[in-house]
Enzyme design. Sequence first.
Site, PDB file in Angstrom:
ATOM      1  N   ASN A 191       0.877  -1.178   0.000  1.00 28.33           N
ATOM      2  CA  ASN A 191       0.000   0.000   0.000  1.00 28.33           C
ATOM      3  C   ASN A 191       0.912   1.226   0.000  1.00 28.33           C
ATOM      4  O   ASN A 191       1.458   1.607   1.032  1.00 28.33           O
ATOM      5  CB  ASN A 191      -0.876  -0.039   1.261  1.00 28.33           C
ATOM      6  CG  ASN A 191      -1.831   1.130   1.322  1.00 28.33           C
ATOM      7  OD1 ASN A 191      -1.755   2.062   0.514  1.00 28.33           O
ATOM      8  ND2 ASN A 191      -2.730   1.098   2.291  1.00 28.33           N
ATOM      9  N   ARG A 219      -2.549  -2.023  -3.501  1.00 25.16           N
ATOM     10  CA  ARG A 219      -3.737  -1.202  -3.305  1.00 25.16           C
ATOM     11  C   ARG A 219      -3.659  -0.026  -4.276  1.00 25.16           C
ATOM     12  O   ARG A 219      -2.624   0.642  -4.345  1.00 25.16           O
ATOM     13  CB  ARG A 219      -3.772  -0.677  -1.880  1.00 25.16           C
ATOM     14  CG  ARG A 219      -4.922   0.261  -1.679  1.00 25.16           C
ATOM     15  CD  ARG A 219      -4.835   0.969  -0.359  1.00 25.16           C
ATOM     16  NE  ARG A 219      -5.983   1.833  -0.213  1.00 25.16           N
ATOM     17  CZ  ARG A 219      -5.966   2.972   0.454  1.00 25.16           C
ATOM     18  NH1 ARG A 219      -4.860   3.376   1.042  1.00 25.16           N
ATOM     19  NH2 ARG A 219      -7.035   3.707   0.558  1.00 25.16           N
ATOM     20  N   HIS A 222     -12.980   3.197   0.205  1.00 26.13           N
ATOM     21  CA  HIS A 222     -12.983   2.143   1.242  1.00 26.13           C
ATOM     22  C   HIS A 222     -13.643   0.857   0.724  1.00 26.13           C
ATOM     23  O   HIS A 222     -14.128   0.048   1.509  1.00 26.13           O
ATOM     24  CB  HIS A 222     -13.772   2.569   2.506  1.00 26.13           C
ATOM     25  CG  HIS A 222     -13.112   3.622   3.337  1.00 26.13           C
ATOM     26  ND1 HIS A 222     -13.839   4.573   4.009  1.00 26.13           N
ATOM     27  CD2 HIS A 222     -11.819   3.861   3.614  1.00 26.13           C
ATOM     28  CE1 HIS A 222     -13.025   5.370   4.670  1.00 26.13           C
ATOM     29  NE2 HIS A 222     -11.776   4.958   4.443  1.00 26.13           N
ATOM     30  N   ARG A 242     -11.786  15.819   8.065  1.00 27.34           N
ATOM     31  CA  ARG A 242     -12.536  16.208   6.852  1.00 27.34           C
ATOM     32  C   ARG A 242     -13.961  16.635   7.198  1.00 27.34           C
ATOM     33  O   ARG A 242     -14.583  16.032   8.080  1.00 27.34           O
ATOM     34  CB  ARG A 242     -12.607  15.025   5.878  1.00 27.34           C
ATOM     35  CG  ARG A 242     -11.271  14.711   5.234  1.00 27.34           C
ATOM     36  CD  ARG A 242     -11.341  13.458   4.381  1.00 27.34           C
ATOM     37  NE  ARG A 242     -10.336  12.500   4.813  1.00 27.34           N
ATOM     38  CZ  ARG A 242     -10.273  11.241   4.415  1.00 27.34           C
ATOM     39  NH1 ARG A 242     -11.165  10.762   3.580  1.00 27.34           N
ATOM     40  NH2 ARG A 242      -9.333  10.441   4.859  1.00 27.34           N
ATOM     41  N   GLU A 280      -8.132  -5.126   5.158  1.00 25.82           N
ATOM     42  CA  GLU A 280      -7.988  -4.794   3.737  1.00 25.82           C
ATOM     43  C   GLU A 280      -6.834  -5.557   3.109  1.00 25.82           C
ATOM     44  O   GLU A 280      -6.909  -5.975   1.952  1.00 25.82           O
ATOM     45  CB  GLU A 280      -7.803  -3.276   3.578  1.00 25.82           C
ATOM     46  CG  GLU A 280      -9.093  -2.532   3.886  1.00 25.82           C
ATOM     47  CD  GLU A 280      -8.908  -1.056   4.159  1.00 25.82           C
ATOM     48  OE1 GLU A 280      -9.171  -0.272   3.254  1.00 25.82           O
ATOM     49  OE2 GLU A 280      -8.518  -0.689   5.283  1.00 25.82           O
TER      50      GLU A 280
END
Length: 399
Positions: A7, A91, A180, A241, A384
Amino acid sequence: MNILVINCGSSSLKFQLIDMTTEAVQAKGLCERIGIDGSRIVYTPAGGEKMTIESPMPTHTEAIKLVLDCLTNAEYGVIKSLKEINAVGHRVVHGGEKFASSTIITDEVIKVIEECNELAPLHNPANLIGINVCRELMPGVPMVGVFDTAFHQTMPKKAYLYGLPIKAYTDYKIRRYGFHGTSHSFVSKRVAEFLGKPVEDLKTIVCHLGNGASICAVDGGKSVDTSMGFTPLAGLVMGTRSGDIDPAILEYYANKEGLTLSEVTTVLNKKSGMEGLTGGKSDFRDLEEGYEAGDQACIDAIEVFCYNVARFVGAYAASLNGVDVIAFTAGIGENSGFVRGKICEYLGYLGITIDAEQNSKRGEDIIISTPDSKVTVCVIPTNEELMIARDTKALVEAQ
Ligand code: AMP
């Protein structure tokens, strides 16, 4: 079969080596400060001590070389040579509309990922660097790209089109993509397995609540709506965010603060959410401590967060025309019984009741609703990396 999962971010790189016969992690780690002074690798072999090695990494090439050196090191490595790495799973954040599933990486695929760069300028170029460096250092080893957006490509048009001039979509590819996806896919499958029910029969709402947070409505194993949008800035109020806001705020705030649009976007990404509401706290452990101590900003921020999650759950219960399972995952979803409990307080109208004792547990697959609850509420730790490794294995074996 050993699969290396990579990743790759702009200045960091996370990795895991997974033995797919047992799905056990053999080693994992993180390269930090790539291209910056003080770069280092944190490496943990299975059953061994975590170690930190300071080493210059001017580019991702040195970082990946260092990862491979660690994995094959005579003293603390877990494999004898690179020949024991059978495939690499990468990823990739944005696959646009081109990738509805993971794919074997070829020159052609690399070109298409490059075309998606403008949709994720902070992430895709770094992901591509990781792919290119691995291809160079491990020639002949099959590589697979696993996209954060792919799982959401099943969303119907009514869920992904924005109410903008249609050329925004047709000419500029502006639409809801969702992110996601690897986590939502993993959790929606895992929850069905955990409950012993076919995924095809379940209407599930997955709440991925971490520093970045998103919710996904999954019908029979397929994403039908999700809270993130064209970018991961949309949807829930997150750690730093803003999530959804009235778009007219951008110009108004820019004028008030004397900022450019790009500077306002940075405020929305980095200085808003929990951090913005509290003037500096984005970690939920700090926020909960503040809440307990009666700090009004922390109380307000947590109330905003939980209320927003509950609003999206309500919206997605409508999208799905009912809901069988709600699954909480990621840093906050897996660890904070307090936040889960507060969210579920809003969900009594769905016939949900929570078992407080079960809800105090964390870090494992658990049911936190009572046996008579009309909707089963679960905690499912996401993974993940394992999902990336599983997709990689399946594609390489099918070649
Ligand atoms: P993630 O982005 O999935 O790594 O999640 C990060 C978020 O999870 C941060 O806001 C952490 O504060 C939060 N988190 C991790 N552990 C806990 C915990 N024990 N209680 C509350 N929040 C936690």
